[in-house]
Scaffold this motif. Structure first.
Motif, PDB file in Angstrom:
ATOM      1  N   THR A  21       2.863 -33.378   0.427  1.00 29.15           N
ATOM      2  CA  THR A  21       3.809 -32.854   0.584  1.00 29.15           C
ATOM      3  C   THR A  21       4.589 -33.799   0.203  1.00 29.15           C
ATOM      4  O   THR A  21       4.691 -35.553  -0.211  1.00 29.15           O
ATOM      5  CB  THR A  21       3.934 -32.379   2.204  1.00 29.15           C
ATOM      6  N   GLU A  22       5.448 -33.524   0.174  1.00 33.25           N
ATOM      7  CA  GLU A  22       6.886 -34.019   0.327  1.00 33.25           C
ATOM      8  C   GLU A  22       7.279 -34.964   1.717  1.00 33.25           C
ATOM      9  O   GLU A  22       7.560 -36.485   1.729  1.00 33.25           O
ATOM     10  CB  GLU A  22       8.203 -33.686  -0.224  1.00 33.25           C
ATOM     11  N   LYS A  23       6.477 -34.766   2.235  1.00 32.61           N
ATOM     12  CA  LYS A  23       6.805 -35.531   4.164  1.00 32.61           C
ATOM     13  C   LYS A  23       5.081 -36.344   3.948  1.00 32.61           C
ATOM     14  O   LYS A  23       5.131 -37.016   5.220  1.00 32.61           O
ATOM     15  CB  LYS A  23       7.071 -34.815   5.163  1.00 32.61           C
ATOM     16  N   THR A  24       4.133 -35.739   4.144  1.00 30.77           N
ATOM     17  CA  THR A  24       2.799 -36.113   4.159  1.00 30.77           C
ATOM     18  C   THR A  24       1.813 -35.945   3.585  1.00 30.77           C
ATOM     19  O   THR A  24       1.906 -35.354   2.415  1.00 30.77           O
ATOM     20  CB  THR A  24       2.579 -34.652   5.617  1.00 30.77           C
ATOM     21  N   LYS A  25       1.157 -36.895   3.948  1.00 31.23           N
ATOM     22  CA  LYS A  25       0.002 -36.696   3.066  1.00 31.23           C
ATOM     23  C   LYS A  25      -1.239 -37.301   4.052  1.00 31.23           C
ATOM     24  O   LYS A  25      -1.886 -37.861   4.988  1.00 31.23           O
ATOM     25  CB  LYS A  25      -0.673 -38.286   2.740  1.00 31.23           C
ATOM     26  N   ILE A  26      -2.685 -36.001   3.790  1.00 30.81           N
ATOM     27  CA  ILE A  26      -3.415 -36.095   4.741  1.00 30.81           C
ATOM     28  C   ILE A  26      -4.896 -35.713   3.440  1.00 30.81           C
ATOM     29  O   ILE A  26      -4.755 -35.701   2.603  1.00 30.81           O
ATOM     30  CB  ILE A  26      -3.847 -34.193   5.457  1.00 30.81           C
TER      31      ILE A  26
END
Length: 535
Positions: A21-26
């Motif tokens: 996402t714009e703020k997260t990488k999982i």
């Protein structure tokens, strides 16, 4: 947001999905590729992302094709949490060090061979120390609790009913004024398995990432207990051993469950039942001391047997290699269960080497055998196989006990999806061989009325709310030679589907042709292997 498919894409193993996402990488899973050498070589590729940039790892379950590259990930710079269920954490505590041990052993053997030939020696992907270091990052999460991973991502685990501790994962992503829900099925379990609870029902999801291991077939409906008893009794009467390559986690315990029932009902003799796998012994201990995970029937047995789920007098656990070697000189028929389940590593190789050539013995497969594995070669009718550098004749009786798979079949997945109250915006079909996934995706499209897609390795799903599109893999398509190869293979795939349809029509008219068709297909398969392996 976007999902990059970095494993289990048109193949069963190597599960790994990068969600950004714009703020997260999982990543959901970080699994090892298993099977032929061409597939396992993917384990040595650099990650297609920076491990240090990941926010979290969300692990569905402990099987190595879902968890096996986590130590490599941490070795390469990841320092966040690995979220999983309690039993998954415990099982990874034995599976990952065992995986490292196998790699170290293989590297040592390769070093000795390469030293003589002057070749460069490959290093293990990770060491036993790396595996134990990785386990420090694991954090258990209860089922059904919604866990906030970051400002815009939360996850919830639900029971997948596959092996003990296995979970499907609901991922909730906040985008602008919407919350988008994605459901990763992980490995979805077959209903009514012994010991393990049923898969949870689902009511809704905006996007579904679903497995398809058995997406083109139904598990054969028959009396599994009666067939198992028949195989045991026939082998016992011939005076031979019954060798069972079995996955240490799940299948071994299921078989013990059935053996106990058959002995109690006097349907099989009280012969030695030997678990020759340190890993399976440890896994059995973990599973038996987690009764909170048992289904209702297993709970009843556990209570009635003085808090023992398995209580077999002739059951023996073999720990040391010396004890294992001594099994080659048994003077009485025995059932020997050993890992690995696909017969591609571990002590099972020794037992196959010493029993496969004996016509009084039997080999029983009770699970999926990946393409390229020794188990698949034997099941496909190979007359001679190579085990630890030695050619071994296949004279033992070979059995394939269908329906024991821990994976749901085509109809069972459809039944599971009947709980959906609304149509997903998109369905991505993973964890299946290419032809199987294509068939299943087409059937899902008809049943759900939803858009479906079978990703290639490296494909990216670009998701904007309830709309999505695919960006084809640059990993593959940027190589001109691969583009030409793909075109050639598409022509072969077209021919394959045409011949498949014609053969099915022939069998519909005359079932007696099956034996001859199988003989010719095996001949074609052998010809292809001989030619392509030379590459």
């Amino acid at each position: 947001m976007k999902i990059t498919f970095l494993g289990a894409a048109r193949t069963v193993t190597g599960s790994c999905f990068l969600l950004e996402t714009e703020k997260t990488k999982i990543i959901i899973d970080c699994g090892m590729f298993q099977g032929s050498k061409n597939i396992t070589e993917l384990n040595r590729r650099e990650f297609m992302f920076q491990p240090s940039e990941l926010t979290a790892v969300i692990l569905t379950h402990a099987h190595i094709d879902h968890s096996g590259l986590i130590p490599k990930l941490i070795k390469n710079g990841y320092n966040g949490k690995v979220f999983c269920t309690k039993v998954t954490k415990e099982l990874c505590g034995i599976l990952l060090p065992d995986s490292a041990h196998i790699q170290e052993s293989d590297a040592e053997i390769a070093m000795r061979k390469n030293k003589r030939s002057g070749k460069e020696t490959p290093q293990p992907l990770y060491t036993i120390d790396d595996a134990y270091t990785a386990l420090k990052y694991f954090q258990e999460v209860p089922l059904y609790d919604k866990i906030k991973i970051s400002e815009d991502v939360a996850v919830r685990y639900r029971s997948a009913g596959h092996i003990m501790g296995a979970a499907m994962v609901e991922v909730y992503v906040k985008e602008a004024d919407k919350e988008i829900k994605l459901l990763f099925s992980g490995d979805l379990g077959q209903p009514k398995q012994p010991i393990v609870r049923e898969p949870d029902e689902i009511r809704n999801t905006d996007y579904l990432i679903v497995e398809s291991t058995y997406g083109d077939r139904e598990h054969f409906e028959y009396d599994k207990e009666a067939e198992l008893a028949k195989i045991i009794n026939e082998t016992y009467a011939r005076g031979g051993n019954l060798i069972i390559p079995a996955f240490a986690v799940g299948r071994t315990q299921t078989l013990l469950y059935y053996f106990q029932k058959l002995i109690q009902e006097n349907k099989i003799p009280e012969m030695p039942i030997i678990i020759d796998s340190p890993l399976a012994i440890k896994a059995t201990d973990i599973i038996l001391r987690n009764p909170q995970e048992f289904d209702e029937e297993a709970c009843d047995i556990y209570r009635n047997q003085n808090q023992k789920l398995i209580n077999i007098k002739t059951l023996r656990f073999v720990e040391t290699s010396e004890e294992s070697k001594a099994l080659n000189s048994l003077d009485t028929p025995a059932i020997i269960i050993s890992a690995s389940g696909m017969a591609d590593a571990g002590r099972i190789l020794h037992h196959l080497k010493h029993n496969l050539w004996r016509p009084e013995c039997s080999v029983l497969f009770a699970g999926f055998q990946a393409r390229g594995s020794l188990g698949r070669l034997i099941l496909d009718g190979a007359k001679v196989v190579k085990i630890m550098g030695e050619r071994i004749s296949v004279k033992a009786k070979i059995y394939n006990l269908r329906g024991f798979s821990a994976h749901a079949d085509r109809e069972q997945i459809f039944e599971w999806l009947e709980g959906l109250e609304c149509r997903p915006s998109g369905v991505f079909v993973v964890h299946g061989e290419s032809d199987v996934a294509d068939v299943f995706a087409n059937d899902l499209r008809k049943v759900l009325g939803a858009a479906t897609y079978v990703p290639q390795y490296g494909d990216i799903a670009l998701i904007d709310g309830y709309n999505w599109k695919i960006k084809e893999s640059e990993i593959i398509t940027k190589v001109p030679a691969i583009q030409e190869l793909r075109q050639e293979l598409r022509g072969m795939e077209k021919n394959y589907y045409e011949y498949r349809m014609r053969l099915e029509q022939l069998l519909n008219r005359d079932e007696s042709k099956l034996k001859e068709i199988r003989r010719r297909l095996q001949k074609i398969n052998k010809y292809m292997e001989e030619n392509l392996n030379g590459l």
